[in-house]
Design a protein around this motif. Structure first.
Motif, mmCIF file in Angstrom:
data_model
loop_
_atom_site.group_PDB
_atom_site.id
_atom_site.type_symbol
_atom_site.label_atom_id
_atom_site.label_comp_id
_atom_site.label_asym_id
_atom_site.label_seq_id
_atom_site.Cartn_x
_atom_site.Cartn_y
_atom_site.Cartn_z
ATOM 1 N N ILE A 195 42.963 18.405 -34.715
ATOM 2 C CA ILE A 195 42.406 17.971 -33.357
ATOM 3 C C ILE A 195 41.330 18.515 -32.947
ATOM 4 O O ILE A 195 40.177 17.777 -32.195
ATOM 5 N N HIS A 196 41.747 19.652 -31.391
ATOM 6 C CA HIS A 196 40.867 19.657 -30.225
ATOM 7 C C HIS A 196 39.541 20.278 -31.445
ATOM 8 O O HIS A 196 38.896 20.557 -30.524
ATOM 9 N N GLN A 197 39.243 20.391 -32.639
ATOM 10 C CA GLN A 197 38.183 20.954 -32.835
ATOM 11 C C GLN A 197 37.257 20.467 -33.017
ATOM 12 O O GLN A 197 36.021 20.636 -33.438
ATOM 13 N N TRP A 198 37.907 18.696 -33.310
ATOM 14 C CA TRP A 198 36.735 17.690 -32.726
ATOM 15 C C TRP A 198 35.332 17.497 -32.340
ATOM 16 O O TRP A 198 34.627 16.674 -32.202
ATOM 17 N N LYS A 200 33.447 19.872 -31.805
ATOM 18 C CA LYS A 200 32.739 20.324 -32.493
ATOM 19 C C LYS A 200 31.509 19.364 -32.778
ATOM 20 O O LYS A 200 30.391 19.512 -33.172
ATOM 21 N N ASN A 201 31.989 18.847 -32.531
ATOM 22 C CA ASN A 201 30.795 17.596 -33.118
ATOM 23 C C ASN A 201 30.059 16.908 -32.439
ATOM 24 O O ASN A 201 29.850 15.567 -32.842
ATOM 25 N N PHE A 227 30.363 10.665 -36.095
ATOM 26 C CA PHE A 227 31.768 11.452 -35.623
ATOM 27 C C PHE A 227 33.261 11.364 -36.206
ATOM 28 O O PHE A 227 33.215 12.036 -35.934
ATOM 29 N N PHE A 228 33.605 10.792 -35.987
ATOM 30 C CA PHE A 228 34.742 10.093 -37.195
ATOM 31 C C PHE A 228 35.097 10.471 -38.375
ATOM 32 O O PHE A 228 35.837 11.295 -38.706
ATOM 33 N N GLY A 231 34.727 14.357 -38.837
ATOM 34 C CA GLY A 231 36.023 15.096 -37.807
ATOM 35 C C GLY A 231 37.182 14.693 -39.361
ATOM 36 O O GLY A 231 37.931 16.058 -39.277
ATOM 37 N N SER A 235 38.746 17.963 -40.336
ATOM 38 C CA SER A 235 39.953 18.687 -40.981
ATOM 39 C C SER A 235 40.886 18.634 -42.092
ATOM 40 O O SER A 235 41.392 19.384 -42.171
ATOM 41 N N SER A 281 37.018 9.586 -44.621
ATOM 42 C CA SER A 281 36.013 9.918 -44.073
ATOM 43 C C SER A 281 35.150 9.854 -45.417
ATOM 44 O O SER A 281 33.811 9.013 -45.380
ATOM 45 N N ARG A 328 26.329 20.389 -38.364
ATOM 46 C CA ARG A 328 26.326 19.027 -37.500
ATOM 47 C C ARG A 328 25.098 18.116 -36.312
ATOM 48 O O ARG A 328 25.036 17.467 -36.445
#
Length: 484
Positions: A195-198, A200-201, A227-228, A231, A235, A281, A328
């Motif tokens: 989730i921390h890599q989100w 980047k979005n 964004f979601f 993400g 993931s 998604s 992105r």
């Protein structure tokens, strides 16, 4: 009283190891020979034993890389030292069982699934009862299916996080000891989703800012949904990547603690989570423009290509990584239906090329620090001797990105979009400071392999970002003279 002279029968999947070898062999086979997925139903029609046999013939599990239950192994060593016979009895393929037996050097005998017999449940219970008699053995297990075996056992070693299973076992035989394992939690699921890599979005917001549509409600709403959507999709691809990287992650100083690599999250749970994320998604995708969907599809194809092949190809992996970052920004533009500036694309590609190179530089430094004798990065196409070349390329890409931005500041587009375009020159030294600092810290081995993740936790990166935002705002805002 338990009979400590009786042989101890040890289960493998979920007990001795924190994983299931059926799923391990399945995913390895799919990654190495994806076309075999069409043969799986035919194999399964001949029975689960035949399926396990065929999968085991196609791939081999590295016994040294598996996530073993260290607490159980220590207990077994103590029992072995006390003179107790240890026997491995498992539903896993006998090919894998023998490899693990040879690696550990603990077991006196091995019973496992062969081409005709799936050694689980009642079949395992009957085999052990016939060989050792009722109450003639102790059994190590981890799931309700093992109750069929414990019914004939003299004592039990119960492995796992369940609070219910020990009470069920206690009703049919004496519990010798409990070996707890880590429970799957919401925190573990979020960690596997990375989730921390989100963070980047946030790059999806760049076109929103550069097109000055931050306060346009429709555009802002689309970016939030995008964004979601991005993400959840990212993931899902992280899970696929982690499954493909199980062996290399398990020997990595840090990645071995990841939920899938450590076995805290079972592979079947990871596959189910991946499916749920893709479905989530896809649901959000219906709310966004078709060009965003097309960009996301390209992202998925490139990411899966990276997981299956590109990450092992020297140079190709770096270009793909830089492209995934840039996608992105392209996706952000597609979400709000604005054209992308060639200047923005050029700047993005070079700055992300620099960061992709920094990622590889950091991996090599960590590998050197962990083992001075190493000459190649596991699972990658790079040698330690490549470090100087990668550093030079990263420096060049970083400096070119600053040059592109400087040329952009002097372009006609800037004059039309900003009220005070000369203020943008202040961004150049800020970009230079951040890039040079990243390069120096990477050369010292002080970046934890992912420069984006490092920047998120780095106070100086945050300070630089705030200053850059201030410069962009000052350049965009009308001057006091115009307002007057």
């Amino acid at each position: 009283m338990t009979n400590n002279s009786s042989p101890m029968i040890v289960d493998l999947d979920g007990s001795l190891i924190n994983t299931d070898l059926l799923y391990e062999s399945f995913v390895r086979n799919i990654f190495v020979r994806p076309w075999d997925i069409f043969l799986l139903p035919l194999w399964l029609m001949r029975g689960i034993a035949y399926l396990k046999y065929r999968l085991a013939q196609k791939v081999m599990i590295d016994a040294g890389c598996l996530p073993y239950n260290d607490q159980l192994i220590q207990y077994l060593k103590e029992q072995k030292k006390a003179g107790r016979r240890l026997i491995l009895c498992t539903g896993a393929s006998e090919r894998f069982a023998h490899a693990i037996t040879e690696h550990l050097g603990l077991f006196d005998e091995v019973y496992a699934t062969n081409i005709d017999t799936n050694l689980t449940g009642s079949k395992k219970a009957n085999l052990l009862k016939d060989k050792f008699g009722e109450r003639g053995f102790s059994y190590v297990g981890n799931e309700a299916k093992d109750l069929k075996v414990w019914k004939f056992a003299d004592s039990a070693v119960v492995v796992g996080p369940s609070d219910k299973l020990p009470s069920q076992v206690a009703k049919i035989c004496q519990i010798e000891t409990l070996v707890p394992t880590k429970k799957l939690s919401i925190g573990t699921i979020l960690a596997q989703m990375r989730i921390h890599q989100w963070a980047k979005n946030v790059l999806l917001l760049v076109p929103l800012l550069t097109s000055h549509k931050l306060f346009d409600q429709a555009s802002f709403s689309n970016i939030i949904v995008a964004f979601f959507c991005f993400g959840l999709c990212a993931s899902a691809t992280y899970i696929i990547n982690d499954i493909s990287d199980l062996d290399s992650d398990r020997i990595h100083w840090k990645k071995k603690t990841r939920p899938l690599a450590s076995g805290v999250m079972p592979i079947k749970t990871g596959l189910l989570l991946c499916l749920v994320l893709f479905l989530g998604s896809g649901t959000l995708l219906a709310l966004l423009p078709v060009w965003f969907a097309a960009t996301l599809c390209i992202y998925v194809v490139l990411t899966l290509g990276y997981s299956f092949l590109f990450k092992r190809l020297q140079t190709v992996d770096i270009v793909v990584l830089a492209g995934l970052y840039t996608l992105r920004i392209i996706a952000g533009a597609a979400a709000i239906d604005v054209p992308l500036s060639y200047w923005l694309l050029a700047f993005s590609m070079f700055v992300f090329l620099c960061l992709a190179l920094v990622k590889r530089i950091s991996e090599i430094h960590k590998k050197i620090n962990a083992d001075t004798a190493v000459d190649k990065v596991s699972g990658r196409g790079y040698f330690v001797s490549d470090l100087s070349v990668l550093t030079s390329l990263a420096s060049s890409a970083g400096m070119v990105s600053i040059l592109v931005f400087a040329m952009y500041v002097n372009s006609n587009e800037v004059v039309q979009m900003y009220h005070s375009p000369l203020v943008l020159w202040l961004a150049c030294p800020l970009f230079a400071y951040w890039i040079i600092r990243i390069l120096i810290m990477a050369s010292r081995g002080e970046i934890d392999e992912d420069p984006i993740a490092f920047a998120i936790k780095d106070k100086r990166s945050w300070a630089t970002g705030i200053l850059l935002a201030g410069v962009l705002a000052a350049a965009w805002m009308p001057s006091m003279e115009v307002l007057a």
